[in-house]
Motif scaffolding. Sequence first.
Motif, PDB file in Angstrom:
ATOM      1  N   LYS A  14      -6.460  -1.086  -1.212  1.00 24.67           N
ATOM      2  CA  LYS A  14      -5.868  -0.787   0.109  1.00 24.67           C
ATOM      3  C   LYS A  14      -4.959   0.420  -0.037  1.00 24.67           C
ATOM      4  O   LYS A  14      -4.153   0.483  -0.970  1.00 24.67           O
ATOM      5  CB  LYS A  14      -5.029  -1.965   0.578  1.00 24.67           C
TER       6      LYS A  14
ATOM      7  N   ARG B 173      -4.453   3.165   7.664  1.00 23.93           N
ATOM      8  CA  ARG B 173      -4.859   2.276   6.565  1.00 23.93           C
ATOM      9  C   ARG B 173      -6.304   2.568   6.168  1.00 23.93           C
ATOM     10  O   ARG B 173      -7.164   2.702   7.035  1.00 23.93           O
ATOM     11  CB  ARG B 173      -4.738   0.837   7.059  1.00 23.93           C
TER      12      ARG B 173
ATOM     13  N   PHE C 125      -9.817  -4.317   7.508  1.00 17.32           N
ATOM     14  CA  PHE C 125      -9.236  -3.639   8.674  1.00 17.32           C
ATOM     15  C   PHE C 125      -9.833  -4.240   9.944  1.00 17.32           C
ATOM     16  O   PHE C 125      -9.158  -4.544  10.918  1.00 17.32           O
ATOM     17  CB  PHE C 125      -9.555  -2.132   8.590  1.00 17.32           C
TER      18      PHE C 125
ATOM     19  N   ILE D 134      -2.200   2.792   2.182  1.00 19.54           N
ATOM     20  CA  ILE D 134      -1.437   2.943   3.422  1.00 19.54           C
ATOM     21  C   ILE D 134      -0.815   4.337   3.434  1.00 19.54           C
ATOM     22  O   ILE D 134      -0.179   4.753   2.466  1.00 19.54           O
ATOM     23  CB  ILE D 134      -0.301   1.891   3.522  1.00 19.54           C
TER      24      ILE D 134
ATOM     25  N   VAL E 107      -8.230  -7.572  10.531  1.00 18.38           N
ATOM     26  CA  VAL E 107      -6.853  -7.474  11.022  1.00 18.38           C
ATOM     27  C   VAL E 107      -6.838  -6.995  12.484  1.00 18.38           C
ATOM     28  O   VAL E 107      -6.070  -7.479  13.301  1.00 18.38           O
ATOM     29  CB  VAL E 107      -6.041  -6.502  10.111  1.00 18.38           C
TER      30      VAL E 107
ATOM     31  N   HIS F  20      -0.243  -7.148   8.329  1.00 11.92           N
ATOM     32  CA  HIS F  20      -0.243  -6.311   7.134  1.00 11.92           C
ATOM     33  C   HIS F  20       0.754  -6.794   6.087  1.00 11.92           C
ATOM     34  O   HIS F  20       0.616  -6.475   4.919  1.00 11.92           O
ATOM     35  CB  HIS F  20       0.106  -4.856   7.500  1.00 11.92           C
TER      36      HIS F  20
END
Length: 489
Positions: free
Chosen positions: A382, A362, A104, A384, A107, A219
């Motif tokens: 992961k 996330r 995270f 979401i 990103v 993503h």
Amino acid sequence: MASISLLEASMAILCFLILFYLLFKKPHDRFPRNWPVLGMLPGLLVSLHRLYDYSVEILEISDLTFLLKGPRFFGMDMLVTVDPANIHHIMSSNFSNYIKGPEFHDVFDVFGDGILTADSELWRNLRRSYQAMVHHQGFQKFSVSTMTSKLKDGLVPLLNHFAEEGTTVDLQDLFGRFTFDTILILITGSDPKSLSIEMHEDELAKALEDVGEGVFYRHIKPRFMWKLQNWMGLGQEKKMSQANATFDRVCSRYISAKREEIIRSQGVLNGEGEDLLTSFMKLDTAKYKLLKPRRDTTASALSWFFWLLSENPIVVAKIRQEIIDNDLPRTGNGQENLDKLVYLQAALFEAMRLYPPVSFERKSSVESDVLPSGHKVDANSKIIICLYALGRMKAVWGEDALQFKPERWITENGGPKHEPSSKFLAFNSGPRTCLGKHLAITQMKTVVVEILQKYDIKVIQGQKIEPGLGFILSMKHGLRVTITKRYST
Ligand code: HEM
């Protein structure tokens, strides 16, 4: 050159597979097919233009949770869930096992070590500082006075201007400028004055916009691909690098100016009505560097709200009646008066249920776990949570989930109806609940009351209204409207 050819060859294979998928897809087969090697990526790319609605369809038929298989070897598998029991588990009861995580951070690298990306001790530390600032009486007074003067001296004159000219204007752009100026003043004490008749483009606002979009694409692209694009300075990633540089440059400028101001004032600033940067710099020598503005959520909420109003004139009439019943035209928009506007709050929450300003959440699991839905989660998985789909699930909100009905937020005796944050996640849930919730609601109510009392907003017919892909759920093409004064002001 070798890496370019490899990229081109991969893209050609991908295009071929997408074509193949389109040709042989069964018409009723809504669930994305899990291809060997490529996983569900082709199905996802084909539906990219309507990704939000596609996620609603898939989650509805998969009992609120499904495993999205990414291309093999790229570590892109994600467990997508909108099950309130899972959300409560992830965000609250087993909070320590679900972190933002290093990916995270990667990103969202533009935000550095800010509160949005931080975990564990750094996050706790930052949260404590933010909490102290946001709840400080001086900051609260400062935020109300900043917002009020931006409204009276910025937004209202501009609305009057467009009403007098009779020209169309993008309401989303106006709200974006209004909330950008307000938040910048609250953070840095300086007014970028993006809300003016000239409507000049602010480089920081533009950088924030690019980041929101870029983060979304990171993503759905394999990590190696966006990293490679970033390294080569291509496409979306080129914009991300430029946005990053703008962020660093502008933030350092604000910090240097503030440092000089503090030195000049030599302790005369006493905490009454001061911005976050000043407070942080006085308290701590390093944390202020982590203060970075985010793309605005309030502007997104207000834009979707006014669009929904244009489709529901009865709701507009009810809000106006509530304003009159509570005597606001005479007594003004003080906090106590705003708290009485139960129907307006219901309409705002209803708009954020259907169009949550933050489109997804996330998380990454620290250790393996089993969710209340029975899904097994490995360590470092992961997860979401798709907020857009959550607000539209019939299993969560009933058969009328897709309808805009403020009444669902009102109890039988006319009071505000509480819904658990695991069901209405717009302001997040658990220990990481949004710290600006109260401020944002006050700001939105103040703006709506002012506009609905003074103006009629007419949405231009024929324009396409759809959400753009991004971390913040904005309107892809804006919201063009005309403005007329209800009576001379
Ligand atoms: C309609 C307006 C707003 C909405 C819908 C909203 C929503 C959210 C959401 C969903 C998060 C969690 C983000 C994440 O962790 O991924 C969040 C966090 C946060 N929000 Fe807001 N927000 C709004 C306005 C504001 C405002 C005006 C402020 C500042 C005064 C603010 C301050 C924060 C902070 C500091 C956090 C980080 C909390 C933490 O991680 O501990 N928000 N907000």
